[in-house]
Structure formats: C-alpha cells, structure tokens
Write an enzyme that holds these catalytic residues in place. Structure first.
Site, short mmCIF file in Angstrom:
data_model
loop_
_atom_site.label_atom_id
_atom_site.label_comp_id
_atom_site.label_asym_id
_atom_site.label_seq_id
_atom_site.Cartn_x
_atom_site.Cartn_y
_atom_site.Cartn_z
N ALA A 46 0.84 -1.20 0.00
CA ALA A 46 0.00 0.00 0.00
C ALA A 46 0.87 1.24 0.00
CB ALA A 46 -0.93 0.00 1.21
N ASN A 47 0.23 2.40 0.08
CA ASN A 47 0.95 3.67 0.23
C ASN A 47 0.19 4.55 1.22
OD1 ASN A 47 -1.04 5.36 -1.28
ND2 ASN A 47 -0.40 4.06 -2.99
N ARG A 48 0.69 5.77 1.44
CA ARG A 48 0.16 6.61 2.51
C ARG A 48 -0.95 7.56 2.05
NH1 ARG A 48 3.75 10.10 5.47
NH2 ARG A 48 4.91 10.45 3.55
N SER A 49 -1.48 7.37 0.86
CA SER A 49 -2.54 8.27 0.40
C SER A 49 -3.75 8.20 1.33
CB SER A 49 -2.96 7.89 -1.02
OG SER A 49 -4.08 8.66 -1.42
N ALA A 62 -3.65 7.28 -5.84
CA ALA A 62 -2.25 6.83 -5.84
C ALA A 62 -2.26 5.33 -6.08
CB ALA A 62 -1.58 7.17 -4.51
#
Length: 210
Positions: free
Chosen positions: A25-28, A91
């Site tokens: 995942a990412n921090r969006s 994202a």
C-alpha cells in the site's frame, strides 16, 4: 457550472494483497480526491467517485464506488464510462504481488515476492475510444517535480497533470501545494488547504468544459 456533465474521480490508495493478512500500500489518505469530487458536485456535475480503501465519507451528491486493488479500480473506471472528464487522483500501486492463498509463515528467510505490473489506468484511458474530453492525471513526486510531471503528461497522453511534492506530509496532511501542467504552461499554486485546491481545480474544469 457543470450541470449535465459526468465526471469520474479516482481517490485514495490501492491495496495489493500479498497473502490473506498482508498487502502492499501507500500513505494516500484520499482527502484530495474526495475534496475534488465534492467540489465538482457543488458545480452541478454528476460525479462518480471510485475510491480505494479509505475511511472518509463520500461528499454530498457523489456516487461512490469502493474498490481495493488497481485491477478493480481500472475495471470500475471502465464501467463508469462514458464521461465528459476524468480526474485520476488515486495513488494507484504500480505493481501487485502474485499473492499466496495462505498466510506466509516466517521460516528464517525473507519470502520472495514476484511483482507484476498493474494496469496503467491513466494511459489506458487516454488511448480509449471512449476517452473523456478532458483527462487529468496527478503526479506525486519527490524531486524535479515539474520536470517529471511534464514528462508524465506527454507520456501518458493526459490533457493536464496536477503535480505535487510528496516528500513531506502531503499524503496524510490537510494542505497541498500543486503545479497545474497543461500543454502550453505551468501554473504553480501556493500551499492551500486541500479543499481550496479542489475548488480552484473544479473552477478550471468548469471553464474547460463550458
């Protein structure tokens, strides 16, 4: 104003499963995309918001479609067409993993994860026979922001790119400083609350579709 116009907005991260309990995942946070969806709805547009896994409430008057992975997001965008404009804020993970059906156990050595490239939603939409009249992508960069985003606009086939520097707390924060990149100019906006960025962009979209 945008009455009678249909606009697709993607927002948030994607989660790409590694096994039943882990994912990439990412921090969006999804805040910027949700704010843009709300601002477009306030202009009278019919907005389809395709959201990755976030805890935000859908803005008033917006149709929300929840997805988890990049593949699911690509399929949801395709189902939402046709549209007058698409604003690809999400994202999206560039890669996914060939996921294990069972939880990967720790056995003294790190597991080998085979990465597979995810569909490029923006580039695919740009080449589609159902391409929206106005196609806007987002570029999250950590260096040479304008240079990289300008190249991305041309490479992906987008009309506009909204670029920002995410080396700080932008992806989880309340404010954003962006550059609006079109075929013939770069316009840099001062740092603003994400809601104000959304309103300014919605005004530009309304002008472009008028």
């Amino acid at each position: 104003m945008l009455p009678g116009k249909h606009i697709i907005v993607t927002a948030g991260p994607t989660h790409e499963p590694i096994d039943p309990v882990r994912y990439l995942a990412n921090r969006s946070s999804g805040r910027q995309g949700f704010a843009i969806a709300g601002a477009l709805a306030a202009h009278g547009a019919r907005v389809t918001l395709i959201a990755g896994p976030v805890t935000l409430e859908a803005p008033k008057g917006v149709e929300r479609v929840d997805v988890e992975t990049a593949v699911e997001m690509a399929e949801a965008v395709d189902r939402a067409l046709p549209a007058d404009a698409a604003v690809m804020v999400a994202a999206v993970s560039d890669w996914r993993v060939e996921a294990s059906a069972q939880k990967i156990k720790k056995d003294g050595a790190p597991p080998v994860l085979r990465l597979v490239e995810n569909p490029d939603i923006l580039a695919t939409l740009a080449k589609s026979s159902r391409r929206p009249r106005l196609l806007i992508g987002f570029a999250a960069e950590t260096e040479r922001v304008i240079e990289h985003a300008t190249a991305k606009r041309a490479r992906k086939g987008a009309d506009w790119i909204v670029a920002n520097d995410v080396s700080g707390d932008v992806m989880g924060g309340e404010t954003n400083a962006v550059h609006l990149i079109t075929a013939d100019r770069v316009e840099s906006w001062e740092r603003l609350p994400k809601g104000e960025v959304a309103k300014r962009l919605a005004n530009r979209i309304a002008g472009a579709l008028a």
